[in-house]
Design an enzyme around this catalytic site. Structure first.
Site, mmCIF file in Angstrom:
data_model
loop_
_atom_site.group_PDB
_atom_site.id
_atom_site.type_symbol
_atom_site.label_atom_id
_atom_site.label_comp_id
_atom_site.label_asym_id
_atom_site.label_seq_id
_atom_site.Cartn_x
_atom_site.Cartn_y
_atom_site.Cartn_z
ATOM 1 N N ASP A 46 0.766 -1.086 0.039
ATOM 2 C CA ASP A 46 -0.092 0.037 -0.148
ATOM 3 C C ASP A 46 0.839 1.340 -0.011
ATOM 4 O O ASP A 46 0.417 2.382 0.419
ATOM 5 C CB ASP A 46 -1.016 0.053 1.348
ATOM 6 C CG ASP A 46 -2.290 -0.969 1.157
ATOM 7 O OD1 ASP A 46 -2.607 -0.957 -0.052
ATOM 8 O OD2 ASP A 46 -2.694 -1.232 2.102
ATOM 9 N N LYS A 49 -0.492 4.751 -1.116
ATOM 10 C CA LYS A 49 -1.263 5.454 -0.112
ATOM 11 C C LYS A 49 -0.697 6.623 0.511
ATOM 12 O O LYS A 49 -1.425 7.733 0.844
ATOM 13 C CB LYS A 49 -2.038 4.485 0.727
ATOM 14 C CG LYS A 49 -3.097 3.840 0.314
ATOM 15 C CD LYS A 49 -3.685 2.996 1.557
ATOM 16 C CE LYS A 49 -4.831 2.057 1.139
ATOM 17 N NZ LYS A 49 -5.391 1.122 1.958
ATOM 18 N N HIS A 101 -5.103 -5.865 -5.616
ATOM 19 C CA HIS A 101 -6.544 -5.582 -5.466
ATOM 20 C C HIS A 101 -7.188 -6.489 -6.640
ATOM 21 O O HIS A 101 -8.268 -5.863 -6.906
ATOM 22 C CB HIS A 101 -6.725 -4.120 -5.707
ATOM 23 C CG HIS A 101 -6.550 -3.471 -4.580
ATOM 24 N ND1 HIS A 101 -7.250 -3.891 -3.014
ATOM 25 C CD2 HIS A 101 -5.624 -2.600 -3.697
ATOM 26 C CE1 HIS A 101 -6.901 -3.075 -2.102
ATOM 27 N NE2 HIS A 101 -5.673 -2.472 -2.558
HETATM 28 FE FE LIG Z 1 -4.088 -1.887 -1.382
HETATM 29 FE FE LIG Z 2 -3.461 -3.263 2.770
#
Ligand SMILES: [Fe+2]
Ligand SMILES: [Fe+2]
Length: 179
Positions: A46, A49, A101
């Site tokens: 991630d 992010k 994802h």
């Molecule tokens: Fe993610």
């Molecule tokens: Fe995650």
């Protein structure tokens, strides 16, 4: 800066995902050295992010469509962060960022890959990632109990998740307590 702090604060998520990923890799028979590379790489899933605004990451309200689209961009942002680097291990990082994802049935994002076109490392991280997110407190939800998490994962076996990974994953969470 706040969004960077939020992602760092949520470092516990990456660490727990890394532990689960390692155990699942071993459970499905990968070599210890492969499991270590995938587990280490999974901690960066991630990383994109860090450029998503904090108020969206910490929103208690249901996200609007445009906010959800922006969060989904963390995959492409993450890929751009690591694109300058090359090497065997960093290719695993790239594969995980790109595919964590994606859904087994092709309904994930961003590339809508399906089945074994999704790299195995991404399929492994996808399952561990969702499990940890469900079991954790998030700004918009309390942690789910296992008796809610397990049916959620079972229901998505073969749609969201690689069906061959779900039973080994249940064996892992029976054996391992991830803190
Ligand atoms: Fe993610
Ligand atoms: Fe995650």
């Amino acid at each position: 800066m706040k969004n960077v702090l939020h992602v760092l604060k949520d470092g516990g998520h990456s660490v727990r995902v890394g532990k689960l990923v390692f155990c699942l890799c071993i459970e499905i028979g990968l070599k210890q050295s492969e499991a270590e590379v995938i587990a280490r790489a999974s901690k960066f899933h991630d990383i994109g992010k860090v450029v998503i605004p904090n108020h969206i990451l910490t929103s208690k309200e249901p996200l609007t469509t445009s906010e959800r689209k922006l969060i989904e961009k963390h995959v492409m942002y993450g890929l751009s962060f690591v694109s300058l680097y090359q090497g065997e291990d960093i290719e695993v990082v790239k594969a995980i960022i790109a595919s964590h994802h994606e859904h087994w049935d092709g309904n994930g994002y961003p590339f809508k890959l399906s089945g074994e076109d999704i790299p195995l490392c991404g399929r492994i991280v996808a399952l561990c990632d969702v499990y940890d997110a469900l079991c954790s407190k998030r700004p918009y939800k309390e942690p789910w109990k296992l008796d809610r998490v397990i049916p959620y994962l079972v229901e998505r076996k073969g749609t969201q998740f690689d069906p061959s990974l779900v039973d080994p994953f249940f064996r892992v969470i029976n054996q391992v307590e991830v803190i």
